[in-house]
Design a protein around this motif. Structure first.
Motif, short mmCIF file in Angstrom:
data_model
loop_
_atom_site.label_atom_id
_atom_site.label_comp_id
_atom_site.label_asym_id
_atom_site.label_seq_id
_atom_site.Cartn_x
_atom_site.Cartn_y
_atom_site.Cartn_z
N GLY A 163 0.87 -1.15 -0.13
CA GLY A 163 0.06 0.18 -0.62
C GLY A 163 0.53 1.55 0.38
N ASN A 164 2.56 0.76 -0.02
CA ASN A 164 3.25 2.08 0.74
C ASN A 164 3.91 2.18 0.11
OD1 ASN A 164 1.53 4.43 2.50
ND2 ASN A 164 2.22 2.72 4.13
N HIS A 165 4.75 0.73 -0.44
CA HIS A 165 5.77 0.44 -1.16
C HIS A 165 5.58 -0.71 -1.47
CE1 HIS A 165 7.44 3.16 2.16
NE2 HIS A 165 8.19 3.51 0.97
N VAL A 166 6.04 -1.02 -3.02
CA VAL A 166 6.06 -2.23 -3.17
C VAL A 166 7.71 -1.79 -3.71
CG1 VAL A 166 6.54 -3.39 -6.17
CG2 VAL A 166 4.76 -0.72 -5.17
N LYS A 167 8.04 -3.99 -3.45
CA LYS A 167 9.21 -4.57 -3.88
C LYS A 167 8.64 -5.70 -4.60
CE LYS A 167 9.35 -4.85 1.42
NZ LYS A 167 9.90 -5.66 2.82
N LEU A 168 9.88 -5.60 -5.38
CA LEU A 168 9.85 -5.94 -6.82
C LEU A 168 11.34 -6.87 -6.79
CD1 LEU A 168 9.33 -6.48 -9.94
CD2 LEU A 168 11.23 -4.90 -10.12
N MET A 169 11.32 -7.93 -6.50
CA MET A 169 12.27 -9.08 -6.92
C MET A 169 13.05 -9.86 -8.23
SD MET A 169 10.88 -9.19 -4.03
CE MET A 169 9.37 -9.87 -3.25
N ILE A 170 14.39 -9.86 -8.40
CA ILE A 170 14.92 -10.82 -9.34
C ILE A 170 15.65 -12.15 -8.67
CG2 ILE A 170 15.94 -10.22 -11.26
CD1 ILE A 170 14.25 -7.11 -10.24
N HIS A 171 15.40 -13.13 -8.99
CA HIS A 171 15.93 -13.92 -8.80
C HIS A 171 16.35 -15.16 -10.15
CE1 HIS A 171 13.26 -13.88 -5.17
NE2 HIS A 171 11.76 -13.77 -6.43
N SER A 172 17.44 -15.10 -9.87
CA SER A 172 18.45 -15.86 -11.25
C SER A 172 19.61 -16.85 -10.57
CB SER A 172 18.81 -14.52 -12.62
OG SER A 172 19.71 -14.43 -11.49
N ILE A 173 20.11 -17.89 -11.02
CA ILE A 173 21.02 -18.20 -10.36
C ILE A 173 22.39 -18.06 -11.59
CG2 ILE A 173 21.62 -20.50 -10.96
CD1 ILE A 173 19.49 -22.21 -10.45
N GLY A 174 23.43 -17.46 -10.73
CA GLY A 174 25.28 -17.43 -11.00
C GLY A 174 25.92 -17.80 -10.38
N VAL A 178 17.77 -9.81 -6.11
CA VAL A 178 18.28 -8.23 -6.36
C VAL A 178 17.35 -7.54 -5.85
CG1 VAL A 178 18.06 -6.24 -7.40
CG2 VAL A 178 19.50 -8.43 -8.57
N LYS A 179 16.57 -7.66 -4.37
CA LYS A 179 15.57 -6.69 -3.64
C LYS A 179 15.13 -5.45 -4.40
CE LYS A 179 13.51 -8.45 -0.56
NZ LYS A 179 13.66 -9.27 1.08
N LEU A 180 14.31 -4.39 -5.25
CA LEU A 180 14.15 -3.32 -4.80
C LEU A 180 12.61 -2.62 -4.17
CD1 LEU A 180 13.84 -2.27 -8.44
CD2 LEU A 180 15.92 -1.22 -6.91
N THR A 181 12.74 -2.23 -3.14
CA THR A 181 12.26 -1.62 -1.94
C THR A 181 11.20 -0.05 -3.30
OG1 THR A 181 12.41 -2.58 -0.60
CG2 THR A 181 11.14 -0.46 0.07
N LEU A 182 10.24 -0.45 -3.64
CA LEU A 182 10.25 1.30 -4.62
C LEU A 182 8.93 2.23 -3.85
CD1 LEU A 182 9.81 -0.65 -7.62
CD2 LEU A 182 11.85 1.17 -7.25
N PRO A 183 9.09 3.34 -3.49
CA PRO A 183 7.91 4.12 -2.85
C PRO A 183 6.70 4.83 -4.52
CG PRO A 183 9.27 5.65 -3.98
CD PRO A 183 9.77 4.13 -3.85
N GLU A 184 5.99 4.12 -4.00
CA GLU A 184 4.48 4.49 -4.47
C GLU A 184 4.52 5.48 -5.53
OE1 GLU A 184 0.78 2.92 -3.69
OE2 GLU A 184 1.82 0.82 -3.70
N SER A 185 4.84 6.71 -4.66
CA SER A 185 4.88 8.28 -5.30
C SER A 185 6.14 8.87 -4.63
CB SER A 185 3.59 9.29 -4.77
OG SER A 185 3.15 8.87 -3.05
N LEU A 186 6.52 10.07 -5.20
CA LEU A 186 7.92 10.44 -5.09
C LEU A 186 7.25 11.94 -3.94
CD1 LEU A 186 9.56 10.82 -8.62
CD2 LEU A 186 10.14 9.38 -7.15
#
Length: 242
Positions: free
Chosen positions: A154-165, A234-242
């Motif tokens: 509701g206030n933040h969005v978490k975007l995760m990108i999973h891979s093998i390296g 890689v985990k990004l925590t993004l605000p829904e508005s600036l």
């Protein structure tokens, strides 16, 4: 001396015109494929257009990153706007479809929620996704899968990108994102790099008021050419508005 704001404005117009021209050309090629007996020439034209597109995308990204030396100026040259998060993730995937196909990689978007909108500096956010996906493609083993997922509170969005390296040892983890750093196992893969990818991810994340963390697992899943491989997120925590 040319005003930097005017130069960036001209650059954005040029970028838009080139992208529209390339998109139009690709559409015309698709309509021609069913009308010709020998499509070999069309394939050559398609390859040439893709090379132009890749070269322009690379240059465009370099210009954006170069402007980050002055964060105030970078923000002034890029007005914020609202985006649909899933569509931007899909765009990053589509832009790199040639690279994905060459390595036999899949990108899974099934866990990316629909209708999540955030306000951000759109070109910089696109570049951020491109850098993360480029890094995942670069170090993923042939035939693997790169997974995107989201969580919204509701206030933040978490975007995760999973891979093998390539696996990291414990003392290397804290150096991820430092300028010029590459792990020893990454170097052993004989993949060219200068250690700027994750460093620039951190720079852009700071600019758009996002938090980024790099989360490698120590557990070894497999070996490739003698090099241990592990999960990397890689985990990004993004605000829904600036």
């Amino acid at each position: 001396m040319v005003d930097s704001g005017q130069m960036m404005e001209r650059f954005r117009h040029l970028s838009r015109d080139i992208q529209i021209g390339l998109q139009t050309s690709f559409k015309h090629l698709e309509s021609l494929k069913s009308k010709v007996e020998d499509p070999s020439d069309l394939k050559k034209i398609n390859t040439a257009l893709n090379q132009i597109k890749d070269a322009w995308d690379s240059y465009y990204g370099w210009v954006l990153l170069s402007s980050l030396d002055d964060e105030e100026e970078a923000s002034a040259n890029c007005a914020p706007g609202y985006i649909d998060l899933r569509s931007k993730v899909a765009r990053a995937k589509n832009v790199r479809q040639n690279s994905l196909t060459q390595k036999g990689l899949k990108v899974d978007l099934n866990e990316v929620q629909y209708s999540i909108q955030i306000q951000t500096y759109i070109p910089y956010f696109e570049q951020l996704l491109d850098l993360i996906l480029d890094n995942a493609i670069k170090y993923s083993l042939r035939g693997g899968t790169i997974e995107f997922s989201t969580i919204s509170d509701g206030n933040h969005v978490k975007l995760m990108i999973h891979s093998i390296g390539p696996s990291l040892v414990k003392h290397e983890v804290e150096r991820l994102g430092q300028k010029g750093f590459r792990s020893e196992n990454a170097k052993k893969m004989e993949i060219s790099g200068q250690g700027y990818g994750l460093y620039n991810v951190k720079r852009i994340a700071d600019l758009i008021h996002a938090q980024v963390s790099f989360n490698p697992e120590i557990k070894i899943l497999c070996h490739s050419d003698g090099i241990p491989q592990s999960n990397f997120t890689v985990k990004l925590t993004l605000p829904e508005s600036l």
